[in-house]
Design a protein around this motif. Structure first.
Motif: not given
Length: 200
Positions: A169-187
């Protein structure tokens, strides 16, 4: 009409409905708009679906089946371990245009499902299915000593599942090119599930 043709046409309608929902929202899904996007009449649509809710459920399943297929492909490994768990989580996130569309459909339908019983049960059934796939993989990794076992497989599954849903849900609020970086903490958090190395 042969069943395969009927099923294929239903799938085409469901895909078109899903794209309409993803691009313009659930309120834009009318039989008139859907018929126009498919280049057919409203009467043709009624041959395949008896109501708008039936179309909505079909669109939901169309999007979920695509997410489900990616997750099953990620899970299908002869040697499950934490490294093979990362692709499963990644498969459940909207990190490219295709998965972005699928998640936009899912989130549009969440509110719809709360007030439409058939959609509600379809949603819950799919969530339980995804959660079950994840639980099987986590339990298998723990059994083989490839995942820490001081947390139950059920708790890890619930945490991972809820984090993926919330992050999507939160990633959908970001541009595609920023999502991998934003998701890195989960990994990085998932990395903490690796069992401690045996002492020398």
């Amino acid at each position: 009409m042969r069943k395969v043709d009927h099923d294929s046409r239903r799938e085409e309608v469901a895909g078109a409905a899903a794209r309409l929902i993803a691009e313009k929202g659930l309120e834009a899904l009318t039989t008139r708009a859907l018929a126009k996007s498919l280049g057919c009449s409203i009467g043709v649509l009624s041959h395949y679906f008896s109501s708008k809710e039936e179309i909505v459920i079909a669109a939901f399943r169309w999007a979920d089946q695509r997410i489900d297929l990616r997750m099953q492909e990620a899970i299908a490994t002869d040697n499950p371990g934490l490294d093979s768990f990362f692709p499963v989580i990644k498969a459940g996130l909207p990190l490219d245009e295709e998965s972005d569309l699928e998640w936009r459909v899912r989130l549009n339908l969440h509110s719809f499902a709360l007030t439409h019983e058939d959609s509600f049960f379809a949603q819950r059934e799919k969530d339980q299915h995804f959660s079950g796939l994840m639980l099987e993989m986590i339990a298998s990794m723990q059994k083989q000593g490839k995942l820490r076992d001081d947390l139950s497989a059920e708790d890890i599954t619930h945490i991972a599942f809820d984090l993926v849903i919330g992050m999507a849900k939160n990633l959908l609020m970001l541009p595609l090119e920023e999502r991998e970086t934003r998701a890195a903490y989960l990994f990085r958090m998932i990395e903490q599930l690796r069992p401690p190395a045996d002492p020398c």
